[in-house]
Design a protein around this motif. Structure first.
Motif, short mmCIF file in Angstrom:
data_model
loop_
_atom_site.label_atom_id
_atom_site.label_comp_id
_atom_site.label_asym_id
_atom_site.label_seq_id
_atom_site.Cartn_x
_atom_site.Cartn_y
_atom_site.Cartn_z
N GLN A 7 14.19 -11.82 2.83
CA GLN A 7 13.27 -11.45 3.91
C GLN A 7 13.91 -11.49 5.29
OE1 GLN A 7 9.86 -14.00 3.47
NE2 GLN A 7 9.05 -12.88 1.71
N ALA B 294 12.26 -10.75 -3.82
CA ALA B 294 11.87 -10.22 -2.50
C ALA B 294 11.11 -11.24 -1.67
CB ALA B 294 11.03 -8.96 -2.69
N ASP C 20 10.16 -3.42 -1.56
CA ASP C 20 10.03 -3.70 -0.12
C ASP C 20 10.57 -2.50 0.65
OD1 ASP C 20 10.22 -4.55 2.51
OD2 ASP C 20 10.92 -6.56 1.99
#
Length: 407
Positions: free
Chosen positions: A53, A47, A81
């Motif tokens: 991202q 992540a 996330d």
């Protein structure tokens, strides 16, 4: 003694003489199925990558013909996330398969389907408007791939790795090729599988796998990250790996070899090979069991494949082509290569050495058309064979579409 094989959602019992040696093989169990808590640190590292991202992330997923735990991985990524689901689009890598059905969509996305449905796309290998020219392969032919690969700045490829009967292994690069490529390139590649050098577990010296790799090398690999899983028996999640497309793939291969592959020091008179859902759905998929077991069958021996084939033939390319197949020459009567040639060529070659039987719900003429022999009563067949040879060796291969015997 009695042995049981899965067939049509039930267990089929078969009696085998006590004098007969019976060996049994199946994907190996793992001590504990991988959980979110165990894999959390790895997911947190994934992540933090710039690819993950990205505000415009494309997640490439397998279609419903695979047992990839896509919805589980989506859940885990969302727990790491919470912005993930809101900023990714999904592309189903159907390859040359039909578009996903509603059941397939539910299988792939599970409880997340309603949240992401308007951002889910599927690939078509025959719709030129959805493809762009990626480059040229070693045959001097153009290679095309889905435009979404070009249009998104970052891509996450979710897949699963297990032995594949002519590509060596599934997973990894197969998300893009043939998962997102054009029909013509896939046909060129699959026609290389007429050679038995294209085999389960084999990558080096495998013409299919090597052609796949040269196409993958044309991709913008720097923007791709991969999340690859491996299953054990009973769909246990045995391994989960992330990294570059090649890196995650190679890690998963090492685990898959431990789960699915058996080295055997003998060959068998009879192999009983069961196929589990979803690969027991049609005739097209039945070949996987044959390919994974055939090297462990003695010359003149037999394999019985147990596959309901409740959905019928499956892809009709190979089935329709069989009308004009010259079995002596092992080629189409007009000498041309077609999509599906590899399937007919391989089964025909194997049928010269071993006897290939299929226990299914299909009509006998449908089965014979593609060089298998129908078998209504496996028990009678076993009795007759074992009676003739009291020293018969029999193997029972569970989940034979994934379990590989190497003799």
């Amino acid at each position: 003694m009695k042995v049981k094989v899965s067939y049509a959602g039930e267990k089929l019992s078969l009696h085998i003489s006590e004098e007969t040696r019976v060996d049994s093989f199946a994907p190996r169990m793992v001590e504990e199925s991988l959980s979110f808590d165990v894999f959390r640190n790895e997911l947190e590292q994934l992540a933090r990558t710039p690819q993950f991202q990205s505000s415009r992330l494309l997640t490439v997923v397998n279609d419903g013909h695979r047992n990839t735990p896509t919805s589980t991985l989506i859940d885990w990524l969302s727990r790491i996330d919470e912005t993930y689901l809101g900023r990714t689009d999904f592309l189903v890598a159907t390859g040359t398969h039909e578009p996903p059905t509603e059941d397939h969509y539910h299988k792939i996305f599970g409880p997340f389907l309603d949240k992401v449905r308007n951002r889910v796309h599927y690939h078509s290998a025959i719709e030129d408007e959805n493809l762009f020219e990626l480059g040229t392969d070693s045959m001097g032919e153009k290679v095309y791939i889905n435009k979404m690969v070009r249009d998104y700045p970052a891509i996450l490829a979710i897949g699963s790795v297990e032995p594949h009967y002519f590509a060596g292994f599934t997973g990894g690069r197969k998300s893009f090729f043939p998962g997102l490529s054009d029909m013509a390139t896939t046909v060129r590649n699959h026609n290389m599988a007429s050679s038995l050098d294209a085999a389960p577990l084999r990558l080096d010296g495998n013409p299919v796998a090597e052609h796949m790799q040269e196409i993958i090398d044309l991709l913008p690999l720097e923007k791709i990250i991969a999340l690859q899983t491996v299953h054990g028996a009973e769909n246990q999640l045995a391994g989960c790996y992330w990294g570059s497309l090649a890196g995650a793939f190679q890690q998963a291969i090492a685990k898959a070899r431990k789960i699915f592959v058996y080295q055997v020091n003998k060959v068998y008179d009879i192999i009983l090979a069961e196929i589990l859902p979803p690969l027991d759905s049609n005739l097209y998929q039945a070949q996987k069991a044959l390919e994974n077991c055939q090297s462990a069958i003695k010359d003149g021996g037999a394999i019985i494949i147990f596959s309901e084939c409740g959905d019928g033939i499956g892809s009709r390319f190979f089935y329709d082509l069989a009308k004009k197949w010259d079995r002596k020459r092992n080629a189409a009567t007009d000498g041309k290569q077609y999509f599906g040639s590899h399937k007919l060529a391989r089964v025909n070659l194997m049928s010269r050495r071993i006897n290939i039987y299929l226990h299914s719900s299909l009509k006998p003429e449908e089965i014979r058309r593609v060089f298998y022999e129908p078998l209504d009563n496996p028990q009678d067949f076993i009795y007759s064979r074992v009676t003739k040879s009291k020293k018969s060796n029999i193997a029972v291969v569970h989940d034979a579409a994934h379990t590989v015997l190497c003799a």
